[in-house]
Design a protein around this motif. Structure first.
Motif, PDB file in Angstrom:
ATOM      1  N   ARG A 104       0.862  -1.180   0.000  1.00 19.42           N
ATOM      2  CA  ARG A 104       0.000   0.000   0.000  1.00 19.42           C
ATOM      3  C   ARG A 104       0.901   1.234   0.000  1.00 19.42           C
ATOM      4  NH1 ARG A 104      -3.111   2.656   4.567  1.00 19.42           N
ATOM      5  NH2 ARG A 104      -4.829   3.713   3.515  1.00 19.42           N
ATOM      6  N   PRO A 105       1.212   1.782  -1.170  1.00 16.27           N
ATOM      7  CA  PRO A 105       2.166   2.897  -1.233  1.00 16.27           C
ATOM      8  C   PRO A 105       1.711   4.095  -0.397  1.00 16.27           C
ATOM      9  CG  PRO A 105       1.700   2.060  -3.422  1.00 16.27           C
ATOM     10  CD  PRO A 105       0.729   1.409  -2.492  1.00 16.27           C
ATOM     11  N   ALA A 106       2.661   4.667   0.320  1.00 16.16           N
ATOM     12  CA  ALA A 106       2.385   5.830   1.161  1.00 16.16           C
ATOM     13  C   ALA A 106       2.913   7.117   0.546  1.00 16.16           C
ATOM     14  CB  ALA A 106       2.997   5.630   2.545  1.00 16.16           C
ATOM     15  N   TYR A 107       3.606   7.003  -0.588  1.00 18.86           N
ATOM     16  CA  TYR A 107       4.177   8.171  -1.260  1.00 18.86           C
ATOM     17  C   TYR A 107       4.027   8.001  -2.773  1.00 18.86           C
ATOM     18  CZ  TYR A 107       6.573   9.037   3.177  1.00 18.86           C
ATOM     19  OH  TYR A 107       6.855   9.275   4.495  1.00 18.86           O
ATOM     20  N   ALA A 108       4.154   9.122  -3.471  1.00 13.72           N
ATOM     21  CA  ALA A 108       4.203   9.102  -4.940  1.00 13.72           C
ATOM     22  C   ALA A 108       5.121  10.223  -5.390  1.00 13.72           C
ATOM     23  CB  ALA A 108       2.814   9.292  -5.537  1.00 13.72           C
ATOM     24  N   ILE A 109       5.677  10.054  -6.571  1.00 15.23           N
ATOM     25  CA  ILE A 109       6.460  11.110  -7.199  1.00 15.23           C
ATOM     26  C   ILE A 109       5.816  11.393  -8.553  1.00 15.23           C
ATOM     27  CG2 ILE A 109       8.154   9.472  -8.132  1.00 15.23           C
ATOM     28  CD1 ILE A 109      10.244  11.802  -7.723  1.00 15.23           C
TER      29      ILE A 109
END
Length: 157
Positions: A104-109
């Motif tokens: 469950r990704p907690a960041y994005a770029i």
């Protein structure tokens, strides 16, 4: 990036490099906080949303985290279910949003361009590789932060 001792330090290391890698007009690094996104950092040709929060389902970085996949937008006017006026008030006409981390990704770029145009496969591959590398570094920082008695300290931005 591994000389960073916190997520905030890692973000500051990556921020200027990411824009060069993408050959873009801007990048942002976004954190998931429950059902909202927080724009932690940006390196852009004009100010965007650093320090602002948006509902996770109303921004493309949030969508990338929720869907756990890269969002590719060659023309921002062709995207559904986002507040288009928020994007049209900026220079952004095309973008790529890459989730950072597994599970469950907690960041994005995100990388942004001022022209609507197809995004090159090489650029996409480089941004996804950067996202994977950042995810691995963030995971190590998080584990080291917890191991040193600083629960959650690695996430402070």
């Amino acid at each position: 990036m591994m000389q960073a001792k916190s997520i905030a330090e890692a973000v500051e290391i990556v921020r200027p490099v990411a824009r060069s890698i993408a050959q873009s007009d801007g990048i942002t690094i976004v954190k998931r906080i429950g059902q909202e996104t927080d724009y932690l950092a940006e390196d852009t040709i004009e100010p965007l949303w650093a320090g602002l929060q948006f509902p996770i389902d109303k921004c493309l970085a949030g969508r990338a985290m929720v869907e756990e996949q890269t969002i590719l937008v060659p023309d921002i006017t062709q995207v559904e279910n986002i507040p288009l006026n928020v994007y049209l008030a900026t220079f952004i006409r095309s973008l790529v949003a890459v989730p950072i981390g597994d599970g469950r990704p907690a960041y994005a770029i995100c990388a942004y361009w001022k022209e609507a145009a197809p995004i090159e496969e090489e650029t996409l591959a480089l941004m996804e590789a950067l996202g994977r590398g950042m995810g691995a570094a963030f995971a190590i920082i998080d584990v080291l932060g917890l191991a040193h008695g600083q629960p959650g300290g690695a996430h402070a931005a």
